[in-house]
Design an enzyme around this catalytic site. Structure first.
Site, PDB file in Angstrom:
ATOM      1  N   ASP A   7      15.919  53.244 -53.722  1.00 40.49           N
ATOM      2  CA  ASP A   7      14.614  52.579 -53.777  1.00 40.49           C
ATOM      3  C   ASP A   7      13.701  53.533 -54.533  1.00 40.49           C
ATOM      4  O   ASP A   7      13.287  54.559 -53.981  1.00 40.49           O
ATOM      5  CB  ASP A   7      14.083  52.301 -52.376  1.00 40.49           C
ATOM      6  CG  ASP A   7      12.725  51.621 -52.406  1.00 40.49           C
ATOM      7  OD1 ASP A   7      12.531  50.716 -53.235  1.00 40.49           O
ATOM      8  OD2 ASP A   7      11.852  52.010 -51.606  1.00 40.49           O
ATOM      9  N   GLU A  67      16.927  49.302 -57.156  1.00 37.91           N
ATOM     10  CA  GLU A  67      15.996  48.175 -57.154  1.00 37.91           C
ATOM     11  C   GLU A  67      15.263  48.125 -58.485  1.00 37.91           C
ATOM     12  O   GLU A  67      14.808  49.150 -58.997  1.00 37.91           O
ATOM     13  CB  GLU A  67      14.990  48.320 -56.005  1.00 37.91           C
ATOM     14  CG  GLU A  67      14.082  47.133 -55.865  1.00 37.91           C
ATOM     15  CD  GLU A  67      13.192  47.210 -54.630  1.00 37.91           C
ATOM     16  OE1 GLU A  67      12.101  46.611 -54.675  1.00 37.91           O
ATOM     17  OE2 GLU A  67      13.582  47.839 -53.642  1.00 37.91           O
ATOM     18  N   ASP A 140      11.357  53.288 -47.232  1.00 37.76           N
ATOM     19  CA  ASP A 140      12.034  53.462 -48.522  1.00 37.76           C
ATOM     20  C   ASP A 140      13.530  53.739 -48.322  1.00 37.76           C
ATOM     21  O   ASP A 140      14.357  53.315 -49.122  1.00 37.76           O
ATOM     22  CB  ASP A 140      11.400  54.618 -49.308  1.00 37.76           C
ATOM     23  CG  ASP A 140       9.900  54.494 -49.389  1.00 37.76           C
ATOM     24  OD1 ASP A 140       9.402  54.034 -50.417  1.00 37.76           O
ATOM     25  OD2 ASP A 140       9.232  54.860 -48.402  1.00 37.76           O
TER      26      ASP A 140
END
Length: 166
Positions: A7, A67, A140
């Site tokens: 992330d 991501e 996260d």
């Protein structure tokens, strides 16, 4: 197969590494790379790159999920996340790890079955899928593990499609 999920972020970059054993997903390690705000942007990016490179060398993942950049209204934040993604992609490429990118919608769909799930639903399902009992912090890190799960599901789908083509 070992998968790392990322992330991206400059201040906090979540990572999660899982092993895929048949249909089971097992957590290997997870956490967050944090960079002090007193550092310059370039120093923070160097720290992120070096720490991530060390993690990749230690755990040697076979696949790398990240991501995609989700553009929000804060352009400054989007630029900083974009810079972080750049060094993250470079770290993966330098180690020649195949890279897979997913939108937040795809990740939520893979983990919860619902593309508009809220953060708590994603954390709950990530913990459930991986058999983690303590709440994953920071968010996260949970997001990074969700990316790894999404990559595992995508890999499974790819293998099935290859079998169908044969």
């Amino acid at each position: 197969m070992r998968i790392i999920g990322i992330d991206p972020g400059t201040a906090i970059c979540g990572y999660g590494i899982i092993d895929v054993e048949g249909s089971r997903l097992k957590p290997v390690t997870y956490g967050a790379i944090t960079t002090p705000k007193e550092l310059t942007d370039s120093q923070r990016l160097e720290l992120l790159f070096n720490d991530l490179s060390d993690i990749l060398e230690e755990y040697k993942p076979d696949k790398f999920g990240v991501e995609e950049l989700f553009f929000n209204r804060n352009v400054t934040t989007a630029i900083k996340v974009g810079q972080a993604r750049g060094v993250i992609l470079l770290a993966a490429e330098q180690q020649r790890i195949p890279l897979y990118e997913y939108t937040p919608l795809q990740i939520k769909q893979a983990v919860t079955g619902y593309g508009k799930a809220d953060k708590e639903q994603v954390i709950y399902m990530t913990m459930n899928i991986l058999g983690i009992r303590e709440k994953i912090k920071p968010d996260d890190t949970a997001d990074a593990l969700a990316v790894a799960i999404c990559t595992a599901h995508s890999s499974h789908r790819e293998r099935l499609m290859e079998k169908v083509r044969l």
